[in-house]
Motif scaffolding. Structure first.
Motif, PDB file in Angstrom:
ATOM      1  N   ASN A  24       0.860  -1.172   0.000  1.00 33.60           N
ATOM      2  CA  ASN A  24       0.000   0.000   0.000  1.00 33.60           C
ATOM      3  C   ASN A  24       0.908   1.238   0.000  1.00 33.60           C
ATOM      4  N   VAL A  25       1.440   1.561  -1.165  1.00 36.00           N
ATOM      5  CA  VAL A  25       2.419   2.647  -1.273  1.00 36.00           C
ATOM      6  C   VAL A  25       1.805   3.979  -0.869  1.00 36.00           C
ATOM      7  N   LYS A  26       0.567   4.215  -1.255  1.00 33.79           N
ATOM      8  CA  LYS A  26      -0.092   5.474  -0.898  1.00 33.79           C
ATOM      9  C   LYS A  26      -0.159   5.632   0.623  1.00 33.79           C
ATOM     10  N   GLY A  27      -0.523   4.555   1.306  1.00 39.87           N
ATOM     11  CA  GLY A  27      -0.577   4.583   2.762  1.00 39.87           C
ATOM     12  C   GLY A  27       0.799   4.772   3.380  1.00 39.87           C
ATOM     13  N   MET A  28       1.802   4.129   2.787  1.00 39.08           N
ATOM     14  CA  MET A  28       3.161   4.249   3.305  1.00 39.08           C
ATOM     15  C   MET A  28       3.705   5.666   3.111  1.00 39.08           C
ATOM     16  N   MET A  29       3.273   6.319   2.050  1.00 43.09           N
ATOM     17  CA  MET A  29       3.720   7.686   1.788  1.00 43.09           C
ATOM     18  C   MET A  29       3.207   8.653   2.858  1.00 43.09           C
ATOM     19  N   ALA A  30       2.124   8.283   3.554  1.00 36.63           N
ATOM     20  CA  ALA A  30       1.581   9.127   4.610  1.00 36.63           C
ATOM     21  C   ALA A  30       2.513   9.161   5.822  1.00 36.63           C
ATOM     22  N   GLY A  36      10.155   9.752   1.894  1.00 39.61           N
ATOM     23  CA  GLY A  36      11.273  10.061   1.003  1.00 39.61           C
ATOM     24  C   GLY A  36      11.916   8.821   0.424  1.00 39.61           C
ATOM     25  N   ALA A  37      12.177   7.848   1.279  1.00 39.39           N
ATOM     26  CA  ALA A  37      12.815   6.605   0.826  1.00 39.39           C
ATOM     27  C   ALA A  37      11.899   5.842  -0.122  1.00 39.39           C
ATOM     28  N   GLY A  42      10.682   4.002  -6.143  1.00 39.68           N
ATOM     29  CA  GLY A  42       9.828   3.791  -7.305  1.00 39.68           C
ATOM     30  C   GLY A  42       9.167   2.432  -7.321  1.00 39.68           C
ATOM     31  N   PHE A  43       8.484   2.072  -6.218  1.00 33.43           N
ATOM     32  CA  PHE A  43       7.829   0.770  -6.118  1.00 33.43           C
ATOM     33  C   PHE A  43       6.885   0.506  -7.279  1.00 33.43           C
ATOM     34  N   TYR A  44       6.091   1.487  -7.641  1.00 34.97           N
ATOM     35  CA  TYR A  44       5.111   1.280  -8.719  1.00 34.97           C
ATOM     36  C   TYR A  44       5.824   0.923 -10.024  1.00 34.97           C
ATOM     37  N   GLU A  45       6.865   1.664 -10.357  1.00 29.60           N
ATOM     38  CA  GLU A  45       7.587   1.416 -11.610  1.00 29.60           C
ATOM     39  C   GLU A  45       8.264   0.052 -11.583  1.00 29.60           C
TER      40      GLU A  45
END
Length: 116
Positions: A24-30, A36-37, A42-45
């Motif tokens: 859940n990259v969006k959640g992790m970005m919170a 930053g890390a 670039g997990f999605y890519e």
């Protein structure tokens, strides 16, 4: 080793299934401590390229459920326990095994099967 090189290498070795966590990259970005890390990695890519290369070489990309507790479950006996991010070793209270957190999670992902 880049994604472009990983899949042909694994195909030569006979691997046909690759499992990764569907994070859940969006959640992790919170989480501002991780944002930053995570954005730099670039997990999605990575997942997109991995999926493309798997199809190209006939491998199957399996996305492990994002809620599967891979780091909180003992890969030896299945006991679950809380694992704050600061803990780098999984010490099982039930079977006394002690493993690197990431190695324990990778063993759980390897053995993960989707629910029916």
């Amino acid at each position: 080793m880049s994604v472009s090189n990983i899949i042909p290498h694994l195909s030569e070795k006979g691997y046909k299934i690759i499992k990764i966590e569907n994070l859940n990259v969006k959640g992790m970005m919170a989480n501002h401590k991780l944002a930053g890390a995570i954005s730099d990695l670039g997990f999605y890519e990575f997942k997109r390229q991995l999926d493309y290369k798997c199809r190209m070489y006939g491998a199957n990309l399996v996305l492990v459920d994002q809620w599967f507790p891979s780091t909180k479950t003992c890969s030896n006996c299945g006991t679950k326990k809380d694992m704050p991010l600061s803990f780098r070793t999984f010490d099982c209270p039930a079977c006394s095994i002690s493993l690197d957190r990431d190695w324990n999670a990778s063993l759980n992902i390897l053995n993960w099967e989707p629910s029916a």
